[in-house]
Scaffold this motif. Structure first.
Motif, PDB file in Angstrom:
ATOM      1  N   LEU A 154       0.819  -1.045  -0.067  1.00 20.75           N
ATOM      2  CA  LEU A 154      -0.053   0.024  -0.091  1.00 20.75           C
ATOM      3  C   LEU A 154       0.699   1.430   0.165  1.00 20.75           C
ATOM      4  O   LEU A 154       1.972   1.156   0.617  1.00 20.75           O
ATOM      5  CB  LEU A 154      -0.887  -0.054   1.166  1.00 20.75           C
ATOM      6  CG  LEU A 154      -1.787  -1.264   1.550  1.00 20.75           C
ATOM      7  CD1 LEU A 154      -2.851  -0.792   2.542  1.00 20.75           C
ATOM      8  CD2 LEU A 154      -2.601  -1.346   0.204  1.00 20.75           C
ATOM      9  N   THR A 155       0.453   2.417  -0.613  1.00 19.25           N
ATOM     10  CA  THR A 155       1.232   3.713  -0.734  1.00 19.25           C
ATOM     11  C   THR A 155       0.946   3.946   0.792  1.00 19.25           C
ATOM     12  O   THR A 155      -0.113   4.448   1.032  1.00 19.25           O
ATOM     13  CB  THR A 155       0.557   4.492  -1.519  1.00 19.25           C
ATOM     14  OG1 THR A 155       0.412   3.865  -2.862  1.00 19.25           O
ATOM     15  CG2 THR A 155       1.286   5.746  -1.712  1.00 19.25           C
ATOM     16  N   PRO A 156       2.005   4.675   1.334  1.00 17.18           N
ATOM     17  CA  PRO A 156       1.715   5.244   2.770  1.00 17.18           C
ATOM     18  C   PRO A 156       0.722   6.347   2.676  1.00 17.18           C
ATOM     19  O   PRO A 156       0.825   7.170   1.613  1.00 17.18           O
ATOM     20  CB  PRO A 156       3.240   5.868   2.894  1.00 17.18           C
ATOM     21  CG  PRO A 156       4.135   5.144   2.218  1.00 17.18           C
ATOM     22  CD  PRO A 156       3.379   4.544   0.815  1.00 17.18           C
ATOM     23  N   VAL A 157       0.337   6.604   3.753  1.00 17.64           N
ATOM     24  CA  VAL A 157      -0.929   7.664   3.630  1.00 17.64           C
ATOM     25  C   VAL A 157      -0.155   9.038   3.704  1.00 17.64           C
ATOM     26  O   VAL A 157       0.911   9.236   4.573  1.00 17.64           O
ATOM     27  CB  VAL A 157      -1.536   7.782   5.084  1.00 17.64           C
ATOM     28  CG1 VAL A 157      -2.497   8.880   5.510  1.00 17.64           C
ATOM     29  CG2 VAL A 157      -2.426   6.329   5.233  1.00 17.64           C
ATOM     30  N   ARG A 158      -0.659   9.832   3.011  1.00 18.16           N
ATOM     31  CA  ARG A 158      -0.101  11.253   3.145  1.00 18.16           C
ATOM     32  C   ARG A 158      -1.227  12.167   3.946  1.00 18.16           C
ATOM     33  O   ARG A 158      -2.473  11.883   3.626  1.00 18.16           O
ATOM     34  CB  ARG A 158      -0.151  11.972   1.625  1.00 18.16           C
ATOM     35  CG  ARG A 158       1.239  11.473   1.074  1.00 18.16           C
ATOM     36  CD  ARG A 158       0.851  11.963  -0.555  1.00 18.16           C
ATOM     37  NE  ARG A 158       1.775  11.557  -1.547  1.00 18.16           N
ATOM     38  CZ  ARG A 158       2.895  12.215  -2.100  1.00 18.16           C
ATOM     39  NH1 ARG A 158       2.814  13.368  -1.980  1.00 18.16           N
ATOM     40  NH2 ARG A 158       3.626  11.539  -2.686  1.00 18.16           N
ATOM     41  N   ALA A 159      -0.765  12.824   4.928  1.00 22.56           N
ATOM     42  CA  ALA A 159      -1.645  13.813   5.540  1.00 22.56           C
ATOM     43  C   ALA A 159      -0.960  15.149   5.917  1.00 22.56           C
ATOM     44  O   ALA A 159      -0.071  15.230   5.302  1.00 22.56           O
ATOM     45  CB  ALA A 159      -2.035  13.040   6.933  1.00 22.56           C
ATOM     46  N   GLY A 160      -1.247  15.708   6.908  1.00 22.57           N
ATOM     47  CA  GLY A 160      -0.692  17.002   7.132  1.00 22.57           C
ATOM     48  C   GLY A 160      -1.660  17.779   8.348  1.00 22.57           C
ATOM     49  O   GLY A 160      -2.640  17.141   8.861  1.00 22.57           O
ATOM     50  N   PRO A 161      -1.283  18.838   8.976  1.00 24.19           N
ATOM     51  CA  PRO A 161      -1.969  19.615  10.015  1.00 24.19           C
ATOM     52  C   PRO A 161      -3.027  20.330   9.866  1.00 24.19           C
ATOM     53  O   PRO A 161      -3.404  20.660  10.974  1.00 24.19           O
ATOM     54  CB  PRO A 161      -0.675  20.373  10.781  1.00 24.19           C
ATOM     55  CG  PRO A 161       0.314  20.778   9.530  1.00 24.19           C
ATOM     56  CD  PRO A 161       0.003  19.501   8.546  1.00 24.19           C
ATOM     57  N   SER A 162      -3.601  20.272   8.453  1.00 26.59           N
ATOM     58  CA  SER A 162      -4.842  20.947   8.444  1.00 26.59           C
ATOM     59  C   SER A 162      -5.617  20.392   7.244  1.00 26.59           C
ATOM     60  O   SER A 162      -4.968  19.702   6.696  1.00 26.59           O
ATOM     61  CB  SER A 162      -4.393  22.521   8.098  1.00 26.59           C
ATOM     62  OG  SER A 162      -4.124  22.482   6.549  1.00 26.59           O
ATOM     63  N   LEU A 163      -6.877  20.830   7.292  1.00 28.57           N
ATOM     64  CA  LEU A 163      -7.690  20.303   6.211  1.00 28.57           C
ATOM     65  C   LEU A 163      -7.311  20.618   4.901  1.00 28.57           C
ATOM     66  O   LEU A 163      -7.523  19.774   4.050  1.00 28.57           O
ATOM     67  CB  LEU A 163      -9.074  20.755   6.406  1.00 28.57           C
ATOM     68  CG  LEU A 163     -10.269  20.302   5.413  1.00 28.57           C
ATOM     69  CD1 LEU A 163     -10.554  19.189   5.440  1.00 28.57           C
ATOM     70  CD2 LEU A 163     -11.607  21.049   5.820  1.00 28.57           C
ATOM     71  N   ILE A 164      -6.823  21.677   4.454  1.00 28.23           N
ATOM     72  CA  ILE A 164      -6.190  22.038   3.147  1.00 28.23           C
ATOM     73  C   ILE A 164      -5.312  21.130   2.908  1.00 28.23           C
ATOM     74  O   ILE A 164      -5.253  20.547   1.725  1.00 28.23           O
ATOM     75  CB  ILE A 164      -5.730  23.680   3.182  1.00 28.23           C
ATOM     76  CG1 ILE A 164      -6.821  24.535   3.225  1.00 28.23           C
ATOM     77  CG2 ILE A 164      -4.911  23.806   2.132  1.00 28.23           C
ATOM     78  CD1 ILE A 164      -6.534  25.970   2.664  1.00 28.23           C
ATOM     79  N   GLU A 165      -4.234  20.768   3.810  1.00 29.32           N
ATOM     80  CA  GLU A 165      -3.146  19.685   3.533  1.00 29.32           C
ATOM     81  C   GLU A 165      -3.813  18.320   3.259  1.00 29.32           C
ATOM     82  O   GLU A 165      -3.211  17.571   2.260  1.00 29.32           O
ATOM     83  CB  GLU A 165      -2.056  19.837   4.451  1.00 29.32           C
ATOM     84  CG  GLU A 165      -1.170  21.172   4.204  1.00 29.32           C
ATOM     85  CD  GLU A 165      -0.757  21.451   5.687  1.00 29.32           C
ATOM     86  OE1 GLU A 165       0.500  21.451   5.658  1.00 29.32           O
ATOM     87  OE2 GLU A 165      -1.356  22.223   6.367  1.00 29.32           O
ATOM     88  N   LEU A 166      -4.816  18.069   4.020  1.00 30.37           N
ATOM     89  CA  LEU A 166      -5.423  16.688   3.779  1.00 30.37           C
ATOM     90  C   LEU A 166      -5.967  16.577   2.280  1.00 30.37           C
ATOM     91  O   LEU A 166      -5.814  15.595   1.746  1.00 30.37           O
ATOM     92  CB  LEU A 166      -6.430  16.399   4.692  1.00 30.37           C
ATOM     93  CG  LEU A 166      -6.253  16.207   6.269  1.00 30.37           C
ATOM     94  CD1 LEU A 166      -7.459  15.854   7.093  1.00 30.37           C
ATOM     95  CD2 LEU A 166      -4.892  15.530   6.300  1.00 30.37           C
TER      96      LEU A 166
END
Ligand SMILES: [Fe+2]
Ligand SMILES: [Fe+2]
Length: 150
Positions: A73-85
């Protein structure tokens, strides 16, 4: 006999869809932690849609006598804000659009109408996902720009 390359596309598609389920479940969980319940529900629904895509691919592979075997599986990409998600989700969806476009084109080339229809349908749904995310991102960026200029 199904082309090995079509089986390859089905396998890559399975890995993509299961990675997308993992990413959307993670984004739903983050939204919940941040107290954004509606956003959480939205991401949960996305995860279900991607799971339904994985189901369509699974059924097609079984019809062809192949076992689904997504192991990476591709690792999850996330971030500290909704825009980054949403930016991470936009990338995820665009990668799917590209994969399904290529797969549908190849099936058309070899006259495999059934798999072409499957990939083409998925292509259109991922394109809709990508456009919805872009609309949402545009709105959020406008709201932030307005708040910043106030
Ligand atoms: Fe999908
Ligand atoms: Fe999608």
């Amino acid at each position: 006999m199904v082309s090995p390359r079509v089986l390859g596309y089905l396998g890559r598609a399975m890995s993509h869809e299961l990675s997308a389920v993992q990413q959307y479940l993670t984004h739903a969980g983050l939204a919940k932690l941040w107290g954004m319940d509606e956003v959480c529900e939205h991401f949960r629904r996305e995860a279900l849609e991607e799971q339904e895509h994985a189901e369509r691919l699974t059924n097609r592979m079984l019809q062809l006598g192949a076992m689904p075997n997504a192991s990476q599986l591709t690792p999850v990409r996330a971030g500290p804000s909704l825009i980054e998600l949403l930016e991470a989700d936009r990338l995820l969806e665009l990668r799917a659009v590209e994969l399904y476009r290529e797969a549908a084109q190849y099936c058309a080339l070899i006259g495999d109408t059934e798999d072409r229809a499957l990939f083409h349908g998925l292509h259109d749904e991922e394109l809709t996902h990508a456009r919805e995310i872009e609309t949402w991102l545009d709105r959020l960026r406008r709201e932030y720009a307005l708040a910043w200029n106030r």
